[in-house]
Design a protein around this motif. Structure first.
Motif, PDB file in Angstrom:
ATOM      1  N   UNK A 157       1.008  -0.873  -0.139  1.00  0.00           N
ATOM      2  CA  UNK A 157       0.213   0.062   0.145  1.00  0.00           C
ATOM      3  C   UNK A 157       0.708   1.586  -0.065  1.00  0.00           C
ATOM      4  N   UNK A 158       0.459   2.458  -0.318  1.00  0.00           N
ATOM      5  CA  UNK A 158       1.629   3.392  -0.943  1.00  0.00           C
ATOM      6  C   UNK A 158       0.370   4.725  -1.253  1.00  0.00           C
ATOM      7  N   UNK A 159       0.703   5.959   0.090  1.00  0.00           N
ATOM      8  CA  UNK A 159       0.533   6.830   0.419  1.00  0.00           C
ATOM      9  C   UNK A 159       1.175   8.049  -0.074  1.00  0.00           C
ATOM     10  N   UNK A 160       0.700   8.806  -0.942  1.00  0.00           N
ATOM     11  CA  UNK A 160       1.448   9.998  -1.003  1.00  0.00           C
ATOM     12  C   UNK A 160       1.853  10.988   0.490  1.00  0.00           C
ATOM     13  N   UNK A 161       3.038  11.759   0.092  1.00  0.00           N
ATOM     14  CA  UNK A 161       3.322  12.123   1.221  1.00  0.00           C
ATOM     15  C   UNK A 161       4.058  13.111   1.425  1.00  0.00           C
ATOM     16  N   UNK A 162       3.669  14.200   2.451  1.00  0.00           N
ATOM     17  CA  UNK A 162       4.382  15.360   2.595  1.00  0.00           C
ATOM     18  C   UNK A 162       5.211  16.053   4.185  1.00  0.00           C
TER      19      UNK A 162
END
Ligand code: G1P
Length: 297
Positions: A157-162
């Motif tokens: 699973x991958x989430x965009x992160x900042x």
């Protein structure tokens, strides 16, 4: 090779109350940055990333969205008659293949997790993307495309992160980082909208996700989370406990929070300045405006 991600869910059921009175009759996702509705940016990003099936989770009062993606034969005929080929091309670029779009209604506003869950039957047993159209990301290579590339390596699973300011964690899902590998981090926990003093980090989730079907099953068992809503963040966090991999991906690009008025205005200025046909006149205007403001100080 991991299984290709070809389906994306666009949760668009929100009332958009922050943009009242406009959103009294116009869905927030139809509001325009320069001359394109927010949703068009999200669709273009998904298309660039190889998405073939577009699932909108809508609600009452959102029929303008369905109309937007329909063909416009009258308008097209009129433009053709007048020889306006440029406009015709712009119009046609918004056409979607027959059967590529599905609309599902979220009957009650029960949170982002619940909205995603509404699309479960259309997702079946495949990995899927989720795009929140409020988060507009200007990037050379689209954010979801960058994530799809990275996902080929990691799977899971991958989430965009900042990174966000430490006092703003209560507006985001926040990652508890296990290993920081630079662009990619592995995640050992996720919390939805933590207070700054309890937040595990200031690395926040931005509205792009690639998820396994197991997350969908987790939502099914999810209880109400932050704000009394069924949270997508909790269902992803559950996956960490189940031993599934969860990664945060620091994308390259500029993110605009078009769910807020200030963010929407910033995006309008940035996208206006990025347009060749507007840049000259618009930047001149902004310069003058700044001069007047300075003189008035
Ligand atoms: C949603 C998610 C949150 C995420 C944010 C990104 O929150 O629940 O985890 O950080 O989008 O924009 P919302 O902004 O809908 O409250």
């Amino acid at each position: 090779m991991k299984r290709k991600v070809t389906k994306a869910i666009f949760p668009v059921a929100g009332l958009g109350t922050r943009f009242l009175p406009a959103t009294k009759s116009v869905p927030k996702e139809i509001m325009t940055l320069v001359d394109r509705p927010l949703i068009q940016y999200a669709i273009d990003e998904a298309r660039a990333a190889g998405i073939k099936e577009f699932i909108f989770v809508t609600a009452r009062g959102k029929s303008a969205l369905e109309d937007y993606f329909d063909c416009a034969p009258q308008l097209e005929a009129e433009l053709r008659k007048k020889g306006k080929t440029d406009l015709l091309k712009i119009l046609k670029a918004t056409n979607m293949d027959s059967g590529a779009i599905a609309y599902i209604r979220q009957q009650k506003a029960m949170g982002l997790g619940h909205a995603v869950w509404c699309a479960r039957r259309l997702i079946g047993n495949e990995p899927f993307a989720v795009i929140l159209p409020d988060d507009v990301i200007a990037a050379e290579r689209s954010c979801l495309q960058q994530m799809v590339d990275a996902y080929q390596e990691t799977g899971g699973n991958m989430v965009a992160a900042m990174e966000v300011p430490a006092d703003k964690t209560n507006a985001y899902g926040v990652l508890d980082v296990d290993q920081d590998m630079g662009q990619m981090v592995s995640v050992k926990g996720m919390v939805e909208k933590p207070d700054p003093d309890t937040a595990p980090s200031n690395l926040a989730v931005i509205g792009r996700y690639i998820l396994t079907p197991r997350v969908m099953q987790n939502i099914n068992r999810s209880k109400q989370g932050a704000g009394g809503e069924i949270q997508l963040t909790d269902a992803i966090a559950q996956e960490i406990e189940n031993g599934g991999g969860v990664y945060g991906f620091r994308f390259k690009g500029q993110r605009y929070d078009c769910g807020s008025k200030a963010g929407f205005l910033q995006a309008t200025v940035a996208f206006g300045l990025a347009r060749e046909d507007l840049r000259g006149e618009f930047s001149e205007y902004l310069r003058e405006l700044m001069c007047h403001a300075k003189a008035a100080e």
